[in-house]
Design an enzyme around this catalytic site. Structure first.
Site: not given
Length: 348
Positions: A229, A75-76, A169, A120
């Site tokens: 990740r 997302k980032t 999230t 975020d």
């Protein structure tokens, strides 16, 4: 600071096309720098290309965007790519960091036309600040109340055109009025396939100057919980293991390195396996409630529900029933327990 790479080891020989990691952050160096480098999420990428291309043609700021999904899916990274592709400055903050209206005002009033604001974990934004954000996103104005009581007055500041990008999230915790302000679209990021993770690992290995075979890449991919990740984290731990033991990165090296940090062939970590073992050994495979699991494993209820359970359910190792959690036959087989023949009859 990233560790020095031992170029004497054949598994860590420098690649002439390698992008040398900077001292600021290895994770940011592994982020894709263009749409072509960003692997996966093809539907989202195509939608963003159209949205951003249309906004550029009209010479307008792109509409506000909301990305949601489990941690580690990119997302980032998408926000950074949008800023790079549109050649705009991006101001980065998070929901918990904006504690009062003045914090939000200082960010928005210092924007240049077309700038991007990235928030975020926006679901943790204070509700009072959220109310101030509505007119800023919808009408481009910031309403600020000065003073208290009868002497209080409202001033309205006009803001330059900007794009709000938010990530979360916990989509269910975002209020409906705030969700509706993201006129550019709300996008859910999907989990990655093993093949997509393999491509990500190849790219990351090249940037880190690591040489490893296809079988080693696939082994890391299969254990990475469908998350980029996690794949990059495992790759770095395998790199560290090979460097310290002065060995090449082979399939056997990957297995030994991941076993050392407690990751098995399905990507389960010690907490995952402990949860299944307790359900099977102490509670006869279930059904058992989450409070009981929490007490038996010494894990917080939220950790069990939000961190441990989702992946076990995704793999088909655990079922959520109205009566509680139940370990499946696949869980018994994976942990080498005998599955009782009358187990299914007992559950009925």
């Amino acid at each position: 600071m990233s560790p020095d790479i031992n170029t004497s080891s054949p598994s860590l020989s420098p690649d002439p096309e390698m992008v040398k990691p900077s001292s600021r952050s290895m994770d940011s160096d592994l982020r894709p720098s263009s749409w072509d480098d960003y692997i996966g999420q093809s539907v989202i990428k195509e939608n963003l290309r159209i949205l951003l291309g249309a906004a550029k043609t009209r010479n307008h700021a792109a509409e506000h965007l909301l990305f949601y999904g489990p941690p580690g899916l990119g997302k980032t990274t998408l926000a950074h790519l949008i800023a790079k592709e549109t050649d705009r400055q991006m101001k980065i903050t998070s929901g918990p960091a904006i504690e009062k209206v003045g914090d939000l005002a200082s960010i928005l009033t210092n924007l240049a036309p077309g700038d991007i604001v990235f928030i975020d974990e926006i679901h943790r934004l204070n509700k009072m600040i959220e109310e101030v954000l509505y007119p800023a996103m919808e009408s481009g104005v910031l309403d600020i109340i000065i003073g208290k009581g009868p002497s209080a007055r409202t001033i309205q500041l006009e803001l330059p055109p900007f794009t709000m990008i938010a990530a979360t999230t916990r989509m269910a915790l975002i209020s409906a009025p705030l969700r509706s302000r993201f006129s550019g679209g709300t996008f859910r990021l999907e989990f990655y396939s093993v093949a997509e993770l393999a491509e990500i690992i190849k790219r990351s290995a090249k940037r880190l100057g690591i040489t490893l075979g296809d079988d080693a890449i696939m082994e890391i991919s299969k254990r990475s919980r469908s998350t980029p990740r996690t794949a990059n984290y495992f790759l770095k731990r395998v790199r560290d293991y090979a460097q310290v033991h002065e060995t090449t990165i082979t399939l056997d090296t990957v297995k030994k390195a991941l076993a050392l940090i407690g990751i098995d062939e399905l990507g389960l970590n010690p907490s995952d396996r402990a949860t299944l073992q307790i359900i099977i050994e102490k509670f006869d495979g279930g059904p058992v409630g989450v409070k009981t699991i929490s007490a038996a494993t010494s894990e917080e209820e939220a950790t069990v529900e939000e961190v441990i359970e989702p992946y076990l359910i995704q793999l088909g190792l655990l079922e959520k029933t109205p009566r509680g959690r139940v370990a499946t036959k696949k869980a018994y087989d994976h942990l080498s327990y005998d599955y009782p023949e009358n187990r299914q009859e007992k559950l009925l």
